[in-house]
Design a protein around this motif. Structure first.
Motif, PDB file in Angstrom:
ATOM      1  N   VAL A   1       0.852  -1.183   0.000  1.00  0.00           N
ATOM      2  CA  VAL A   1       0.000   0.000   0.000  1.00  0.00           C
ATOM      3  C   VAL A   1       0.894   1.242   0.000  1.00  0.00           C
ATOM      4  CG1 VAL A   1      -1.788   1.222   1.298  1.00  0.00           C
ATOM      5  CG2 VAL A   1      -1.667  -1.277   1.384  1.00  0.00           C
ATOM      6  N   CYS A   2       0.467   2.278  -0.697  1.00  0.00           N
ATOM      7  CA  CYS A   2       1.195   3.553  -0.704  1.00  0.00           C
ATOM      8  C   CYS A   2       1.616   3.899   0.725  1.00  0.00           C
ATOM      9  CB  CYS A   2       0.295   4.650  -1.268  1.00  0.00           C
ATOM     10  SG  CYS A   2       0.866   6.314  -0.885  1.00  0.00           S
ATOM     11  N   ARG A   3       2.881   4.217   0.923  1.00  0.00           N
ATOM     12  CA  ARG A   3       3.393   4.455   2.288  1.00  0.00           C
ATOM     13  C   ARG A   3       2.752   5.682   2.919  1.00  0.00           C
ATOM     14  NH1 ARG A   3       5.764  -0.494   2.381  1.00  0.00           N
ATOM     15  NH2 ARG A   3       7.201  -0.720   0.646  1.00  0.00           N
TER      16      ARG A   3
ATOM     17  N   ALA B   1       5.619   9.932  -4.066  1.00  0.00           N
ATOM     18  CA  ALA B   1       6.759  10.033  -3.147  1.00  0.00           C
ATOM     19  C   ALA B   1       6.884   8.806  -2.260  1.00  0.00           C
ATOM     20  CB  ALA B   1       6.639  11.299  -2.306  1.00  0.00           C
ATOM     21  N   CYS B   2       6.679   7.628  -2.818  1.00  0.00           N
ATOM     22  CA  CYS B   2       7.001   6.411  -2.077  1.00  0.00           C
ATOM     23  C   CYS B   2       7.356   5.316  -3.087  1.00  0.00           C
ATOM     24  CB  CYS B   2       5.864   5.969  -1.160  1.00  0.00           C
ATOM     25  SG  CYS B   2       4.544   5.055  -1.940  1.00  0.00           S
ATOM     26  N   ASP B   3       8.040   4.296  -2.606  1.00  0.00           N
ATOM     27  CA  ASP B   3       8.494   3.252  -3.534  1.00  0.00           C
ATOM     28  C   ASP B   3       7.333   2.592  -4.271  1.00  0.00           C
ATOM     29  OD1 ASP B   3       7.627   2.192  -1.162  1.00  0.00           O
ATOM     30  OD2 ASP B   3       9.313   0.832  -0.858  1.00  0.00           O
ATOM     31  N   ILE B   4       6.198   2.454  -3.584  1.00  0.00           N
ATOM     32  CA  ILE B   4       5.063   1.791  -4.217  1.00  0.00           C
ATOM     33  C   ILE B   4       4.524   2.652  -5.365  1.00  0.00           C
ATOM     34  CG2 ILE B   4       2.762   0.825  -3.818  1.00  0.00           C
ATOM     35  CD1 ILE B   4       4.620  -0.623  -2.044  1.00  0.00           C
ATOM     36  N   CYS B   5       4.259   3.927  -5.079  1.00  0.00           N
ATOM     37  CA  CYS B   5       3.659   4.795  -6.100  1.00  0.00           C
ATOM     38  C   CYS B   5       4.641   5.147  -7.212  1.00  0.00           C
ATOM     39  CB  CYS B   5       3.121   6.067  -5.468  1.00  0.00           C
ATOM     40  SG  CYS B   5       1.740   5.750  -4.372  1.00  0.00           S
ATOM     41  N   LEU B   6       5.909   5.196  -6.885  1.00  0.00           N
ATOM     42  CA  LEU B   6       6.898   5.525  -7.916  1.00  0.00           C
ATOM     43  C   LEU B   6       7.157   4.317  -8.805  1.00  0.00           C
ATOM     44  CD1 LEU B   6       9.433   7.558  -5.778  1.00  0.00           C
ATOM     45  CD2 LEU B   6       8.082   8.435  -7.670  1.00  0.00           C
TER      46      LEU B   6
HETATM   47 ZN    ZN Z   1       2.651   6.462  -2.353  1.00  0.00          ZN
END
Ligand code: ZN
Ligand code: ADP
Length: 727
Positions: free
Chosen positions: A380-382, A401-406
């Motif tokens: 999940v998005c951090r 701005a997180c590994d998941i979303c990027l």
């Molecule tokens: Zn995110």
């Protein structure tokens, strides 16, 4: 300033702090103080809590008493106020007799409005009586969560504050904390006996922080990757044990990094040395134990690395919150390992036994650690996960701005099937076993426990024999994190199904599983200075700040925070009037430092033909990343790719990691559809990758990687795939 606060107060804020606007919640928090109504203010670290009690103190006769848990924090606040032209004193055990007398005289004479007191001092009858006689009318408790043993940083001395009401009858009491759980909140209210308090909870998202989680492999190498990318920038590295701190500090020092250690096992003297070295920017890196990070704040911390798992999500929020307090982009990296989780669990059990803590306490701490583990292994998005943990809603689809979303994580191929296999295995063992047993069944292990129960006859036996134990465990945690599977609490957690589990098995609900062992899954938004900020000028301003700080023997951030310097390097004022407009430049600092900075700005701008006296930026009250719009870092990468610059050169220019730059390149290719990608991937290699996509498609990179015998990098594959997709 558009508020209904008294004009003299707003004028004082503008004059002393140089702020033209108040942040969300500050207005209301200040109003509660002025009205004498008890309050509990919950704002994330860097949210601007101190102004809430400092500013109102200035405009009223009488005294505001501030209680703070650490001498270092108090000293920092008193010195910072002095820089802004406000005199305050502190009462704590570090003062010598002369200093204490000066402080007492200042209080009695009514010259000052703000007193910082340690809790031990305050409970001393002589102290609180003297403060009452001197006209104390308001009490502010900083880091108020220290009063609750549910929170982190519990301090027994804070428990003595339960008697505040008796010491200061008729005064209003205001508590400030960055910890937002319901339990801690109600504990603060009852322990401090707050009367009908106004509870103000700010926005918990720290949009300027980029969060990433990587599986821990080689800690030193992983830490160095960040340090090398962020030369001359400040950061904190958290370790589990004191020994880890000492070892890592030594290793880093030997490799010529400016690192210092900080933990409770050091002598007070050695600790002070570390603290001062970090505060004065002599050392850029602090290695600390997770139990002992408070008091090492510096507003321009650009990265926080957890080389071990934090104890709770609150700890994580608090510890990562020390990054980017000045609002500039900063990065948080968590190096996660299950071995650490086990070690931490043992440490917690041991200290609970030693302290004779009630069993529910140990259970609560275990559950909190489990939540942290779920966060770390979740898909999940951090930003979303953190904000939701604090019961707030996170609007943006993609935080950027997180590994998941990027997109720096690699999806497990065919996640739906893997999820179905895991869930049906839980069903087949009648929801009566824990993760280890379920994993063994799925891998087709030959264990006595499986044979004796006949689980080797189940249809799910050996269904995931091709996956590693750790991989399956991660998938299980991720399913739990997405509420598609339930793990019971207690000593022997059992896996159980819920409605969502059945929906996943029926195919009516989809889940996402990411590979936590994927290579090249690191992504980071490195410091990119705000748009228009001249990097050379920024460096020169920093240098000047350091020189002035050394002369005055104060930490550099007390002269100006980094965000003031970046704004100066952007709008490049040439007159005092122009400089005064910059947020964070108050009258006293303008008088003390204005001319020195202006001279530098004028000279540099002239020598480099830079425009000067640019208008101030539009006030962005809350920065919410807008999906679709380019982040400053990405915009920079795009402009370099447009010139045909190679991946390596863009990495060097932007200080970003290989995988982030590679992602930027992929987005660039999709968005701007260049005619050829020859400058990034040689023609022959591109043809080979293209051939592999004919069979494996372009949806997932891993099958292509495997089809090419693991000889071709993910970056090259990503570039070619995005090119094919752009057509
Ligand atoms: Zn995110
Ligand atoms: P907290 O105590 O909540 O962690 P601080 O009080 O240390 O946060 O404030 C964090 C930073 O924000 C400081 O650099 C402070 O100068 C800045 N700040 C606070 N209020 C404002 C404001 N209204 N406008 C601009 N900057 C502010």
């Amino acid at each position: 300033m558009s508020t209904d606060l008294p004009a003299d107060l707003l004028a004082a804020i503008a004059r002393n702090w140089g702020f033209a606007t108040l942040r969300p919640m500050q207005t209301e928090a200040i109003r509660a103080v002025l009205a004498g109504r008890d309050s509990l203010v919950v704002l994330p670290t860097g949210g601007g809590k101190s102004l809430c009690y400092q500013a109102p103190a200035l405009v009223r006769p009488g005294l505001t008493v501030v209680v703070s848990p650490l001498i270092a924090l108090m000293k920092d606040q008193v010195d910072g106020l002095a820089r802004n032209g406000i005199r305050a004193v502190r009462l704590d055990s570090s003062l010598n007799a002369g200093e204490a007398n000066t402080a007492l005289d200042a209080i009695r004479s009514g010259e000052i409005r703000l007193v910082f007191v340690s809790p031990e001092r305050l409970v001393n009858p002589g102290t609180h009586q003297m403060l009452r006689d001197a006209g104390a009318h308001t009490v502010a408790i900083d880091e108020a969560h220290c009063i609750s043993h549910w929170g982190h940083d519990f301090r027994p001395e804070y428990r003595m504050l339960a008697r505040l009401r008796d010491y200061f009858p008729g005064s209003s009491v205001h508590a400030y904390t960055a910890t937002a759980t319901e339990q801690v909140r109600s504990d603060i209210i009852s322990q401090l006996d707050l009367q009908n308090p106004q509870v103000l909870v700010g926005n918990f998202d720290r949009s300027n922080l980029t969060y990433r989680v990587l599986p821990q492999s080689d800690v030193v190498a992983q830490v160095r990757e960040v340090l090398d990318r962020r030369k001359n920038e400040a950061g904190i590295v958290y370790c589990l044990r004191r020994l880890d701190v000492d070892t890592l500090t030594e290793t880093l020092k030997r490799a010529k990094y400016k690192a210092v250690a900080y933990h409770a096992g050091m002598t007070p003297d050695a600790r002070r040395k570390s603290h001062d070295a970090f505060a004065s920017e002599e050392a850029e890196i602090v290695v600390a134990t997770i139990a002992f990070g408070m008091g090492i704040d510096r507003s321009n911390v650009r990265f926080v690395i957890h080389a071990c798992v934090p104890k709770t999500i609150e700890h994580y929020q608090q510890e990562t919150g020390r990054a980017g307090r000045d609002g500039l982009p900063s990065e948080c990296l968590l190096l996660f390992s299950f071995a650490d989780v086990m070690a931490l669990r043992r440490i917690m059990e041991k200290s609970a036994t030693e302290a004779n803590a009630p069993p529910e306490f140990l259970n609560a701490t275990r559950n909190q650690l489990d939540q942290m583990v779920r966060y770390a292994s979740g898909a999940v998005c951090r930003h979303r996960a953190l904000v939701q943990h604090f019961d707030q809603v996170y609007e943006p689809e993609n935080c950027g701005a997180c590994d998941i979303c990027l997109g720096n994580t690699q999806d497990v191929p065919d996640a739906a099937t893997v999820a179905k296999k895991i869930l049906s295995c839980v069903a087949r063992v009648s929801e009566g076993f824990g993760a280890n047993h379920v994993i063994d069944v799925l891998r087709g292990a030959n264990t006595a426990s499986i044979r004796s129960r006949g689980h080797d006859k189940l249809s799910t036996f050996g269904l995931l024999s091709g996956m590693e134990k750790a991989e399956i465990r991660n998938c299980i945690f991720q399913l739990v994190g997405q509420h598609a599977l339930v793990q019971t609490e207690g000593d022997y957690p059992i896996l159980k199904l819920n409605e969502t589990s059945w929906a996943v098995m029926k195919g009516t609900h989809s889940v996402r599983l990411i590979e936590t062992s994927a290579t090249g899954s690191d992504a980071a938004e490195a410091t990119t200075l705000p748009a228009g900020c001249d990097p050379d000028l920024f460096e020169l301003l920093r240098q000047l700040r350091r020189e002035l700080a050394t002369q005055l023997a104060v930490p550099p951030y007390q002269i100006f925070a980094d965000n003031v310097l970046t704004e100066l390097a952007r709008c490049r004022p040439t007159t005092l009037e122009r400089m005064r407009v910059v947020s964070g430049v108050g009258d006293v600092k303008l008088r003390d430092f204005g001319e020195s900075f202006l001279e530098l700005i004028r000279n540099h701008s002239e020598a480099n033909a830079l425009a000067t006296d640019l208008p101030p930026p539009r006030e962005a009250a809350i920065r919410v990343p807008i999906s679709g719009k380019l982040s400053p870092a990405k915009a920079l990468s795009f402009s370099l790719f447009r010139e045909g610059m190679s991946l390596e050169d863009v990495m060097r220019r932007t200080k970003l990691t290989r995988s982030t730059v590679s992602n930027h390149l992929a987005d660039f290719i999709r968005a701007e559809k260049p005619k050829s990608i020859d400058c990034w991937v040689p023609k022959k290699l591109a043809a080979r990758i293209t051939a592999a996509t004919a069979e494996h498609g372009t949806a997932l990179l891993k099958p292509i990687f495997l089809a090419l015998n693991e000889e071709v990098s993910y970056e090259d594959i990503r570039t070619v795939v995005s090119f094919l997709e752009s057509k």
